[in-house]
Design a protein around this motif. Structure first.
Motif, mmCIF file in Angstrom:
data_model
loop_
_atom_site.group_PDB
_atom_site.id
_atom_site.type_symbol
_atom_site.label_atom_id
_atom_site.label_comp_id
_atom_site.label_asym_id
_atom_site.label_seq_id
_atom_site.Cartn_x
_atom_site.Cartn_y
_atom_site.Cartn_z
ATOM 1 N N LYS A 93 74.722 28.213 56.392
ATOM 2 C CA LYS A 93 73.431 28.206 55.704
ATOM 3 C C LYS A 93 72.333 28.806 56.570
ATOM 4 C CE LYS A 93 69.998 25.065 53.697
ATOM 5 N NZ LYS A 93 69.643 23.643 53.459
ATOM 6 N N LEU A 94 71.595 29.775 55.992
ATOM 7 C CA LEU A 94 70.406 30.331 56.627
ATOM 8 C C LEU A 94 69.171 29.739 55.953
ATOM 9 C CD1 LEU A 94 71.278 34.146 56.807
ATOM 10 C CD2 LEU A 94 71.681 32.397 58.546
ATOM 11 N N SER A 95 68.158 29.430 56.739
ATOM 12 C CA SER A 95 66.908 28.898 56.195
ATOM 13 C C SER A 95 65.744 29.781 56.595
ATOM 14 C CB SER A 95 66.663 27.474 56.707
ATOM 15 O OG SER A 95 67.661 26.601 56.263
ATOM 16 N N SER A 96 64.788 29.938 55.687
ATOM 17 C CA SER A 96 63.573 30.684 55.985
ATOM 18 C C SER A 96 62.812 30.005 57.112
ATOM 19 C CB SER A 96 62.695 30.758 54.736
ATOM 20 O OG SER A 96 61.388 31.189 55.066
ATOM 21 N N ALA A 97 62.136 30.807 57.922
ATOM 22 C CA ALA A 97 61.319 30.246 58.995
ATOM 23 C C ALA A 97 60.241 29.316 58.449
ATOM 24 C CB ALA A 97 60.682 31.374 59.807
ATOM 25 N N PHE A 98 59.834 29.521 57.197
ATOM 26 C CA PHE A 98 58.836 28.658 56.573
ATOM 27 C C PHE A 98 59.346 27.233 56.390
ATOM 28 C CE2 PHE A 98 56.507 32.439 54.807
ATOM 29 C CZ PHE A 98 55.288 32.125 55.379
ATOM 30 N N ASN A 99 60.663 27.050 56.337
ATOM 31 C CA ASN A 99 61.240 25.745 56.034
ATOM 32 C C ASN A 99 61.624 24.944 57.266
ATOM 33 O OD1 ASN A 99 61.037 26.335 53.292
ATOM 34 N ND2 ASN A 99 63.079 27.240 53.208
ATOM 35 N N LEU A 100 61.336 25.446 58.449
ATOM 36 C CA LEU A 100 61.703 24.733 59.669
ATOM 37 C C LEU A 100 60.798 23.518 59.872
ATOM 38 C CD1 LEU A 100 62.345 27.825 61.962
ATOM 39 C CD2 LEU A 100 63.996 26.512 60.626
ATOM 40 N N ASN A 101 61.316 22.510 60.597
ATOM 41 C CA ASN A 101 60.612 21.235 60.675
ATOM 42 C C ASN A 101 59.487 21.173 61.692
ATOM 43 O OD1 ASN A 101 62.283 21.347 62.898
ATOM 44 N ND2 ASN A 101 63.057 19.262 62.708
ATOM 45 N N ASP A 102 59.344 22.176 62.523
ATOM 46 C CA ASP A 102 58.300 22.186 63.546
ATOM 47 C C ASP A 102 57.074 22.925 63.010
ATOM 48 O OD1 ASP A 102 56.704 22.341 65.758
ATOM 49 O OD2 ASP A 102 58.063 23.568 66.950
ATOM 50 N N PRO A 103 55.906 22.253 62.849
ATOM 51 C CA PRO A 103 54.717 22.932 62.331
ATOM 52 C C PRO A 103 54.179 24.011 63.266
ATOM 53 C CG PRO A 103 54.147 20.749 63.123
ATOM 54 C CD PRO A 103 55.649 20.831 63.135
ATOM 55 N N TYR A 104 54.619 23.996 64.516
ATOM 56 C CA TYR A 104 54.192 25.012 65.475
ATOM 57 C C TYR A 104 55.202 26.153 65.580
ATOM 58 C CZ TYR A 104 50.700 21.621 66.940
ATOM 59 O OH TYR A 104 49.644 20.751 66.966
ATOM 60 N N GLU A 105 56.177 26.162 64.681
ATOM 61 C CA GLU A 105 57.185 27.223 64.700
ATOM 62 C C GLU A 105 56.516 28.589 64.615
ATOM 63 O OE1 GLU A 105 60.545 28.076 65.701
ATOM 64 O OE2 GLU A 105 60.772 26.147 64.673
ATOM 65 N N LEU A 106 56.994 29.532 65.421
ATOM 66 C CA LEU A 106 56.513 30.923 65.471
ATOM 67 C C LEU A 106 55.107 31.062 66.064
ATOM 68 C CD1 LEU A 106 57.667 32.289 61.974
ATOM 69 C CD2 LEU A 106 59.000 31.956 64.052
ATOM 70 N N LYS A 107 54.590 29.997 66.633
ATOM 71 C CA LYS A 107 53.247 30.080 67.208
ATOM 72 C C LYS A 107 53.263 30.940 68.473
ATOM 73 C CE LYS A 107 49.349 27.218 68.739
ATOM 74 N NZ LYS A 107 48.400 27.902 67.821
ATOM 75 N N ASP A 119 64.403 31.671 50.640
ATOM 76 C CA ASP A 119 64.202 30.361 51.250
ATOM 77 C C ASP A 119 65.502 29.833 51.846
ATOM 78 O OD1 ASP A 119 61.528 30.227 50.710
ATOM 79 O OD2 ASP A 119 61.729 29.045 48.889
ATOM 80 N N THR A 120 66.592 30.036 51.122
ATOM 81 C CA THR A 120 67.909 29.576 51.562
ATOM 82 C C THR A 120 68.947 30.637 51.208
ATOM 83 O OG1 THR A 120 67.307 27.266 51.186
ATOM 84 C CG2 THR A 120 69.644 27.766 51.376
ATOM 85 N N GLU A 121 69.873 30.861 52.112
ATOM 86 C CA GLU A 121 70.932 31.841 51.862
ATOM 87 C C GLU A 121 72.212 31.352 52.526
ATOM 88 O OE1 GLU A 121 71.640 36.678 52.298
ATOM 89 O OE2 GLU A 121 69.749 35.773 52.905
ATOM 90 N N PHE A 122 73.341 31.558 51.869
ATOM 91 C CA PHE A 122 74.626 31.126 52.413
ATOM 92 C C PHE A 122 75.490 32.352 52.694
ATOM 93 C CE2 PHE A 122 73.077 27.424 50.182
ATOM 94 C CZ PHE A 122 73.447 26.373 51.008
ATOM 95 N N ILE A 123 76.001 32.427 53.926
ATOM 96 C CA ILE A 123 76.880 33.519 54.319
ATOM 97 C C ILE A 123 78.320 33.009 54.310
ATOM 98 C CG2 ILE A 123 77.545 35.093 56.173
ATOM 99 C CD1 ILE A 123 74.696 35.143 57.103
#
Length: 257
Positions: A24-38, A189-193
């Motif tokens: 499962k791939l998840s969009s960076a928007f869906n990660l649990n850390d609000p500081y993700e990509l900061k 948002d979600t993708e399965f390989i």
């Protein structure tokens, strides 16, 4: 490498380790850390190369447009902040990822990512990552760096440099995850390989997993080379340890079961 999973229903087990297994791939928007990509953007409008980059990103612009941009970027304190958010959002909308770790006995990981030890952890063989590198949209596979301050991104860093700094830096508080990420271009948002089950080495069942989950995993893994282990949290230490499944053996995994 290991990956932890919450198991909301038995169906997800087939999707993860069944005959048509997936990652499962998840969009960076869906990660649990609000500081993700900061990150902190360092822009020097007077630096050599900005003029060429400006016209590349703004085709049809005039010399005066470029001079106006330099003036605005130099004199307005909010410009850098706005540019940071714009670039951060741009990356997040075009990136999806899957996270792994190099250890499977961390209590915090079991608590945070398997619904309090009710889910599972899957161990994947190294060959999986060589396979994923051949898939459409693959960008990079790398270990996350942990620091007390966000990374500095230069205004003239290329796309690959920006992605690496944004995607592979997190706060020091997350260091216990020992995270590795594989990153793909994706706007979903979600993708399965799809993957082959030969890449799955073992399944580790949480110490509080429901009996139905146990039975489903044993059924799916029957007549395969996938090993099954039970996570044990009883004993004289806080450390999670694992016992390999053997038919007919009863495993006392958590005192409230």
């Amino acid at each position: 490498m290991f990956k932890f999973y919450t198991i909301p229903s038995e169906d997800i087990i087939d999707k993860l380790i069944g005959e048509e297994a997936t990652i499962k791939l998840s969009s960076a928007f869906n990660l649990n850390d609000p500081y993700e990509l900061k990150f902190n953007l360092d822009i020097d409008p007077l630096a050599e190369g900005h003029e060429k980059e400006y016209y590349k990103n703004n085709p049809g612009s005039s010399v005066q447009d470029f001079e106006d941009w330099k003036k605005h970027a130099t004199e307005h304190d909010g410009y850098t902040w706005y540019a940071e958010q714009q670039q951060r959002n741009s990356v997040a909308q075009t990136i999806a990822l899957c996270s792994f770790t190099d250890k499977n006995d961390n209590n915090l990981m079991w608590s945070h990512y398997t619904n309090n030890h009710k889910g599972i952890c899957i161990e994947y063989k190294p060959e999986l990552f060589e396979y994923l590198k051949t898939q459409k949209g693959y960008l990079v596979f790398w270990k996350v760096n942990y620091s007390d301050e966000p990374p500095i991104v230069k205004g003239l860093d290329d796309v690959n440099q920006k992605v690496e700094k944004l995607m592979f830096n997190k706060q020091s508080e997350w260091k216990y995850e020992s995270e590795h990420r594989i990153v793909f271009l994706s706007d979903k948002d979600t993708e399965f390989i799809p993957i082959e089950r030969k890449f799955i080495k073992a399944i580790y069942i949480g110490s509080r997993a429901d009996t139905d989950i146990d039975k489903k995993i044993l059924s799916v893994c029957n007549n395969t080379d996938i090993e099954v282990y039970y996570g044990i949290t009883l004993g004289k230490t806080y450390k999670v340890h694992f016992e390999k499944y053997k038919n007919g053996t009863i495993y006392s995994r958590a005192f409230w079961r």
